[in-house]
Design an enzyme around this catalytic site. Structure first.
Site, PDB file in Angstrom:
ATOM      1  N   ASP A 143     -72.442  -0.603  40.681  1.00 37.17           N
ATOM      2  CA  ASP A 143     -73.125   0.580  41.200  1.00 37.17           C
ATOM      3  C   ASP A 143     -74.641   0.340  41.298  1.00 37.17           C
ATOM      4  O   ASP A 143     -75.241  -0.229  40.382  1.00 37.17           O
ATOM      5  CB  ASP A 143     -72.847   1.745  40.244  1.00 37.17           C
ATOM      6  CG  ASP A 143     -73.249   3.092  40.818  1.00 37.17           C
ATOM      7  OD1 ASP A 143     -72.741   3.443  41.892  1.00 37.17           O
ATOM      8  OD2 ASP A 143     -74.074   3.788  40.186  1.00 37.17           O
ATOM      9  N   GLU A 206     -73.309  -2.912  45.185  1.00 38.32           N
ATOM     10  CA  GLU A 206     -73.601  -1.781  46.071  1.00 38.32           C
ATOM     11  C   GLU A 206     -75.090  -1.792  46.382  1.00 38.32           C
ATOM     12  O   GLU A 206     -75.922  -1.625  45.479  1.00 38.32           O
ATOM     13  CB  GLU A 206     -73.227  -0.446  45.424  1.00 38.32           C
ATOM     14  CG  GLU A 206     -73.363   0.711  46.413  1.00 38.32           C
ATOM     15  CD  GLU A 206     -73.747   2.050  45.786  1.00 38.32           C
ATOM     16  OE1 GLU A 206     -73.538   3.076  46.435  1.00 38.32           O
ATOM     17  OE2 GLU A 206     -74.276   2.074  44.659  1.00 38.32           O
TER      18      GLU A 206
END
Ligand code: TEU
Length: 472
Positions: A143, A206
């Site tokens: 993330d 990401e």
């Protein structure tokens, strides 16, 4: 669950809301038995404010865990230490009465950022990766990996001259000091080393950055992420020339040996059918599954899930709650998968948090499997075709033309090339075959032209895409 799982209070357990570690082990082994890999979402940039580390960190300025998070003194006027904005709106700094300092949170105040410059944080988080790899997971989607390192001097971000008031507040400043700091690449290389302690695991990052900065996340000599997520299709202008330019730019920017990837959607972005309409969503499917690189397909796009309207009283996304009415809410793309016409579309035995699409009795996997021409069957055909044709899996990409605003490219080697032609319009278009060849249609997005032989040119119906092979 302040941000639906992106606020982790225990990195080595399963939230009781979802089950237990024993349940997780069953999911993993059943997936593996079916030849599927399982990749976990790893959220290293921030924890939950309920994490014991944060409780300890905020307890006193001299607590042993103080430096696990980012604490700064107030500005001289008592305000926040700098002008950084939270991705979900408002200042990214939260004042803590008890110790008289602010802590930094790039997202919600319930998501304090870890201090990745602290080696003890890094060591603890690398052990988290080891914990899950020992359990057998096949890799991680990391993330907001580009956020991990911030400017050590916490300089103000410059204003964004192109900012429009209908945009999210985070857009009002250019994020030059709060993210994508060059030091992040050293951290990712460390992470990659940990992943490489185990066989055959993948590290995906990401990253929302323009192409030239994105490809830096492959790392020096490919020491970074295996796959820095390429989100270009999500923001791309949906026209053949622009698409061709974007593919070329990305292909050219890849480092030597770097493997490409393409992402069509995720849980943060409006669904592809909501963006383009269902007819053009089929063309997008063919594009995604014929480009060179690992494709990422978001659940529910296989059945063409549209934007699901969320009544105000059913809004859950904290971003929508913080900055309402700008269309930032992510609930519409997080509605349940629709499996069948059983109660709750077969997703759950109890009422799900978010509504189904109004047409769920027809728009579900069971129904659409039985409909020959459904978008679900298009996806199935595309996936099978791709797996049977190395030209699509690993062949080179050659752009051919964007004549008549049809995107045409070849995949494969000199000996065996496939041609892909995509009509980005809802009008008929003519495709002129390279060198006036005769070719055979292998797949149409409409699923009704298998085997048709075309000579010199072919007509593409509105929103139609074709895969063609040279005709013997
Ligand atoms: O998203 C990070 C992120 O940058 C998004 O919030 C993005 O800015 C936005 O969707 C606009 O494109 C990740 C997760 O995917 C998201 O679900 C989390 O809310 C966020 O991180 C915080 O962990």
């Amino acid at each position: 669950m302040a941000d639906f799982g992106y606020d982790v209070a225990d990195y080595c357990n399963i939230d009781p809301l979802f089950g237990t570690l024993a349940d997780f082990d069953v999911v993993l082994s059943e997936a593996h038995r079916r030849g599927l890999k399982v990749i976990l979402d790893f959220v290293p940039n921030h924890t939950s404010d309920q994490h014991p580390w944060f409780a300890e960190s905020r307890s006193a300025r001299d607590s042993a865990k103080r430096d696990f998070y980012i604490w700064r003194d107030p500005a001289p006027d008592g305000g926040p230490p700098n002008n950084w904005i939270s991705n979900f709106g408002g200042s990214a700094w939260e004042y803590d009465e008890q110790t008289g300092q602010y802590y930094y949170h790039a997202f919600l105040k319930e998501q304090p950022d870890l201090n990745w410059r602290n080696p003890a944080v890094r060591a603890a988080m690398y052990d988290v990766l080891r914990f899950w790899m020992r359990r057998g997971v096949d890799g991680f989607r990391v993330d907001v990996i580009w956020h991990l390192m911030k400017d050590p001097d916490f300089r103000d971000n410059p204003p964004n001259p192109a900012f429009q008031p209908d945009q999210a507040e985070i857009q009002s400043f250019l994020q030059v000091h709060s993210a994508d700091h060059p030091d992040v690449h050293g951290i990712i290389a460390e992470m990659r080393k940990v992943v490489d302690e185990f066989d055959d695991r993948v590290l995906i990052g990401e990253i929302y950055l323009p192409i030239e900065r994105l490809v830096a996340y492959y790392g020096e000599d490919l020491s970074g992420a295996h796959l820095p997520f390429n989100f270009q299709l999500i923001s791309a202008a949906w026209h053949a020339p622009q698409m061709e330019a974007l593919i070329k730019e990305y292909e050219a920017a890849l480092p030597e040996g770097g493997w490409p990837n393409w992402v069509l959607g995720n849980h943060d972005q409006p669904r592809i059918a909501a963006r383009l309409g269902e007819a053009q969503a089929r063309v997008a499917a063919m594009l995604l599954l014929t480009l060179r690189g690992t494709p990422t397909l978001y659940y529910g796009d296989e059945i063409g899930l549209p934007k699901v309207e969320i009544p105000p009283e059913e809004v859950h996304d904290p971003w929508e709650k913080n900055e309402p009415g700008l269309g930032l809410g992510r609930d519409p793309q997080r509605t349940p998968m629709q499996w069948s016409d059983a109660p709750n579309a077969g997703f759950s035995r109890t009422k799900p948090w978010l509504p189904l699409s109004p047409d769920w009795r027809e728009r579900n996997v069971e129904r659409m499997r039985a409909e020959r021409g459904s978008i679900l069957n298009l996806y199935r055909r595309l996936l099978v075709y791709r797996s049977e044709h190395p030209a699509l899996a690993t062949g080179a990409y050659h752009s051919v033309t964007t004549e008549n605003d049809v995107l045409v490219y070849e995949r494969g080697s000199q000996e065996r090339r496939l041609l892909v032609a995509l009509n980005f319009h809802d009008e008929e278009r003519i495709l002129n075959l390279p060198a006036g060849q005769t070719m055979r249609i292998m797949l149409s997005t409409h699923l009704d032209r298998d085997g048709e032989v075309v000579r010199g040119s072919a007509s593409l119906r509105p929103n139609e895409g074709l895969i063609l092979e040279p005709s013997p």
